[in-house]
Design a protein around this motif. Structure first.
Motif, mmCIF file in Angstrom:
data_model
loop_
_atom_site.group_PDB
_atom_site.id
_atom_site.type_symbol
_atom_site.label_atom_id
_atom_site.label_comp_id
_atom_site.label_asym_id
_atom_site.label_seq_id
_atom_site.Cartn_x
_atom_site.Cartn_y
_atom_site.Cartn_z
ATOM 1 N N ILE A 103 0.831 -1.205 0.000
ATOM 2 C CA ILE A 103 0.000 0.000 0.000
ATOM 3 C C ILE A 103 0.865 1.254 0.000
ATOM 4 C CG2 ILE A 103 -0.236 0.228 2.500
ATOM 5 C CD1 ILE A 103 -3.050 0.666 -0.091
ATOM 6 N N GLY A 104 2.049 1.172 0.619
ATOM 7 C CA GLY A 104 2.958 2.301 0.626
ATOM 8 C C GLY A 104 3.488 2.595 -0.761
ATOM 9 N N ARG A 105 3.811 1.539 -1.491
ATOM 10 C CA ARG A 105 4.319 1.700 -2.863
ATOM 11 C C ARG A 105 3.280 2.386 -3.744
ATOM 12 N NH1 ARG A 105 5.009 -3.378 -3.929
ATOM 13 N NH2 ARG A 105 6.944 -3.470 -2.730
ATOM 14 N N LYS A 106 2.015 2.022 -3.549
ATOM 15 C CA LYS A 106 0.952 2.631 -4.345
ATOM 16 C C LYS A 106 0.767 4.108 -4.003
ATOM 17 C CE LYS A 106 -1.771 -1.618 -4.896
ATOM 18 N NZ LYS A 106 -3.066 -2.271 -4.593
ATOM 19 N N SER A 107 1.112 4.475 -2.764
ATOM 20 C CA SER A 107 0.906 5.852 -2.312
ATOM 21 C C SER A 107 2.188 6.678 -2.339
ATOM 22 C CB SER A 107 0.338 5.853 -0.886
ATOM 23 O OG SER A 107 -0.859 5.103 -0.824
ATOM 24 N N GLY A 108 3.279 6.066 -2.801
ATOM 25 C CA GLY A 108 4.541 6.792 -2.876
ATOM 26 C C GLY A 108 5.233 6.958 -1.540
ATOM 27 N N THR A 109 4.968 6.048 -0.592
ATOM 28 C CA THR A 109 5.633 6.088 0.712
ATOM 29 C C THR A 109 6.281 4.735 0.986
ATOM 30 O OG1 THR A 109 3.767 5.270 2.042
ATOM 31 C CG2 THR A 109 3.811 7.635 1.523
ATOM 32 N N GLU A 110 7.035 4.662 2.080
ATOM 33 C CA GLU A 110 7.667 3.399 2.459
ATOM 34 C C GLU A 110 6.688 2.478 3.191
ATOM 35 O OE1 GLU A 110 11.178 4.105 4.680
ATOM 36 O OE2 GLU A 110 12.230 5.128 3.049
ATOM 37 N N GLY A 111 5.555 3.026 3.580
ATOM 38 C CA GLY A 111 4.587 2.236 4.341
ATOM 39 C C GLY A 111 4.906 2.295 5.827
ATOM 40 N N PHE A 112 3.927 1.968 6.649
ATOM 41 C CA PHE A 112 4.112 2.050 8.093
ATOM 42 C C PHE A 112 3.240 0.997 8.784
ATOM 43 C CE2 PHE A 112 3.871 3.633 12.386
ATOM 44 C CZ PHE A 112 5.087 4.267 12.596
ATOM 45 N N VAL A 113 3.798 0.380 9.819
ATOM 46 C CA VAL A 113 3.038 -0.582 10.623
ATOM 47 C C VAL A 113 2.746 0.044 11.981
ATOM 48 C CG1 VAL A 113 3.058 -2.817 11.795
ATOM 49 C CG2 VAL A 113 4.011 -2.603 9.483
ATOM 50 N N THR A 114 1.465 0.190 12.293
ATOM 51 C CA THR A 114 1.050 0.717 13.593
ATOM 52 C C THR A 114 0.671 -0.453 14.492
ATOM 53 O OG1 THR A 114 0.152 2.694 12.509
ATOM 54 C CG2 THR A 114 -0.473 2.313 14.804
ATOM 55 N N GLU A 115 1.162 -0.422 15.711
ATOM 56 C CA GLU A 115 0.909 -1.504 16.663
ATOM 57 C C GLU A 115 -0.213 -1.111 17.617
ATOM 58 O OE1 GLU A 115 3.572 -4.426 19.565
ATOM 59 O OE2 GLU A 115 4.493 -2.781 18.452
ATOM 60 N N PHE A 116 -1.080 -2.083 17.914
ATOM 61 C CA PHE A 116 -2.224 -1.847 18.788
ATOM 62 C C PHE A 116 -2.319 -2.927 19.865
ATOM 63 C CE2 PHE A 116 -3.311 0.199 14.830
ATOM 64 C CZ PHE A 116 -4.025 1.334 15.193
ATOM 65 N N LYS A 117 -3.014 -2.583 20.932
ATOM 66 C CA LYS A 117 -3.418 -3.572 21.924
ATOM 67 C C LYS A 117 -4.881 -3.909 21.666
ATOM 68 C CE LYS A 117 -0.761 -1.541 25.745
ATOM 69 N NZ LYS A 117 -0.921 -0.891 27.066
ATOM 70 N N PHE A 118 -5.183 -5.194 21.622
ATOM 71 C CA PHE A 118 -6.568 -5.630 21.490
ATOM 72 C C PHE A 118 -6.967 -6.361 22.754
ATOM 73 C CE2 PHE A 118 -9.322 -9.312 20.056
ATOM 74 C CZ PHE A 118 -10.499 -8.606 20.196
ATOM 75 N N TYR A 119 -8.034 -5.902 23.384
ATOM 76 C CA TYR A 119 -8.505 -6.521 24.621
ATOM 77 C C TYR A 119 -9.459 -7.659 24.274
ATOM 78 C CZ TYR A 119 -6.405 -2.385 26.655
ATOM 79 O OH TYR A 119 -5.508 -1.416 27.017
ATOM 80 N N GLU A 120 -8.944 -8.880 24.394
ATOM 81 C CA GLU A 120 -9.686 -10.065 23.949
ATOM 82 C C GLU A 120 -10.930 -10.356 24.789
ATOM 83 O OE1 GLU A 120 -7.275 -13.327 21.800
ATOM 84 O OE2 GLU A 120 -6.117 -12.829 23.600
ATOM 85 N N ARG A 121 -11.090 -9.656 25.894
ATOM 86 C CA ARG A 121 -12.311 -9.853 26.683
ATOM 87 C C ARG A 121 -13.556 -9.496 25.874
ATOM 88 N NH1 ARG A 121 -10.154 -5.039 28.891
ATOM 89 N NH2 ARG A 121 -11.561 -3.229 28.708
ATOM 90 N N ALA A 122 -13.353 -8.817 24.763
ATOM 91 C CA ALA A 122 -14.485 -8.477 23.893
ATOM 92 C C ALA A 122 -15.233 -9.728 23.450
ATOM 93 C CB ALA A 122 -13.996 -7.708 22.669
ATOM 94 N N PHE A 123 -14.514 -10.848 23.327
ATOM 95 C CA PHE A 123 -15.142 -12.073 22.851
ATOM 96 C C PHE A 123 -15.978 -12.770 23.924
ATOM 97 C CE2 PHE A 123 -11.568 -11.952 19.700
ATOM 98 C CZ PHE A 123 -12.373 -11.769 18.584
ATOM 99 N N THR A 124 -15.806 -12.367 25.171
ATOM 100 C CA THR A 124 -16.617 -12.946 26.253
ATOM 101 C C THR A 124 -17.575 -11.925 26.857
ATOM 102 O OG1 THR A 124 -14.832 -12.476 27.831
ATOM 103 C CG2 THR A 124 -14.871 -14.667 26.842
ATOM 104 N N ASP A 125 -17.438 -10.682 26.450
ATOM 105 C CA ASP A 125 -18.325 -9.619 26.917
ATOM 106 C C ASP A 125 -19.617 -9.670 26.107
ATOM 107 O OD1 ASP A 125 -19.646 -7.223 27.488
ATOM 108 O OD2 ASP A 125 -17.784 -6.106 27.699
ATOM 109 N N THR A 126 -20.726 -9.949 26.776
ATOM 110 C CA THR A 126 -21.994 -10.138 26.071
ATOM 111 C C THR A 126 -22.550 -8.850 25.468
ATOM 112 O OG1 THR A 126 -23.188 -9.891 28.167
ATOM 113 C CG2 THR A 126 -22.644 -12.133 27.455
ATOM 114 N N THR A 127 -21.937 -7.721 25.793
ATOM 115 C CA THR A 127 -22.400 -6.462 25.202
ATOM 116 C C THR A 127 -21.870 -6.277 23.785
ATOM 117 O OG1 THR A 127 -20.538 -5.180 26.110
ATOM 118 C CG2 THR A 127 -22.535 -5.362 27.458
#
Length: 233
Positions: A47-71
């Motif tokens: 995607i970076g090549r298509k946009s003329g950039t080197e590209g970038f990877v952003t790191e995130f934390k995902f709280y897996e409790r979402a899969f057991t949270d009934t909401t």
């Protein structure tokens, strides 16, 4: 549990904007991440090549409790299977750009270029569903999580630059050590490390574990693995 996930793009992502998501992707329109950093890096280059950039990877934390949270309404596919195939075909139907489901978060394998080609062949009736899924048993393991609603974004947050860099360096060293010492492949080592309580503490900035050396974290991980093995024996 906290899962470290990555998003490859042409630029760093400071805030997730769901309006920029593309319709008719595997799990519909949303914000996609993966637990495999190499896959995120590869996509960032594309995607970076298509946009003329080197590209970038952003790191995130995902709280897996979402899969057991009934909401939260969630859906998980452990592997390529008929339910996954039907769901991907539904979402990739370009006859409409409307979202085809009402899930907050969906997790499962990726329909990459090779898989997508097979899907096209399947839709043309040139291969049966059984044969299609049989061939995918030998496909490289992939992973993606799609955050489909604004509500789902409460379960994901970017990692700050300092801890981001340190956690990545520590993680890479530990994965290499696990593969060598325990004769694991990359997927097995990744699953073992990222599902551990040790990693959960490392990913939690408040513990400041990311300031420790990778050797210190690895010793904690080994202790946890040994304790779990003793409990199971």
């Amino acid at each position: 549990m906290i899962l470290q996930v990555y998003h490859g793009s042409y630029t760093k992502i400071d805030a997730v904007d769901l309006t920029k998501g593309q319709a008719n992707r595997d799990f519909g329109k949303g914000f996609y991440v993966t637990k495999f950093i190499k896959h995120a890096e590869a996509w960032a280059k594309v995607i970076g090549r298509k946009s003329g950039t080197e590209g970038f990877v952003t790191e995130f934390k995902f709280y897996e409790r979402a899969f057991t949270d009934t909401t939260y309404k969630t859906l998980r596919f452990e592997d390529y299977n008929k339910e996954w195939l039907d769901f991907v075909v539904l979402n990739r139907d370009t006859s409409t750009q409307e979202q085809r489901h009402d899930y907050d978060i969906v997790e499962g394998p990726v329909a990459d270029d090779k898989v997508q080609n097979k899907i096209e062949i399947y839709l043309k009736g040139k291969i049966s569903k059984i044969d299609f899924l049989t061939e995918l048993k030998y496909h490289e393991q992939t992973h993606q999580i799609c955050f489909c609603t604004r509500k789902s974004l409460q379960m994901i947050e970017p990692v700050n630059d300092e801890s981001n860099l340190n956690v990545r360096i520590i993680g890479e060293a530990i994965l290499e050590k696990l593969m060598i010492e325990r004769n694991l492949n990359e997927v097995e080592a990744t699953d073992l490390f990222y599902s551990s309580s040790t990693f959960t503490q490392l990913a939690d900035e408040s513990t400041e574990f990311y300031k420790k050396t990778w050797q210190e974290i690895y010793e904690l991980l080994k202790q946890e693995i040994n304790n779990n093995s003793a409990l199971l024996s």
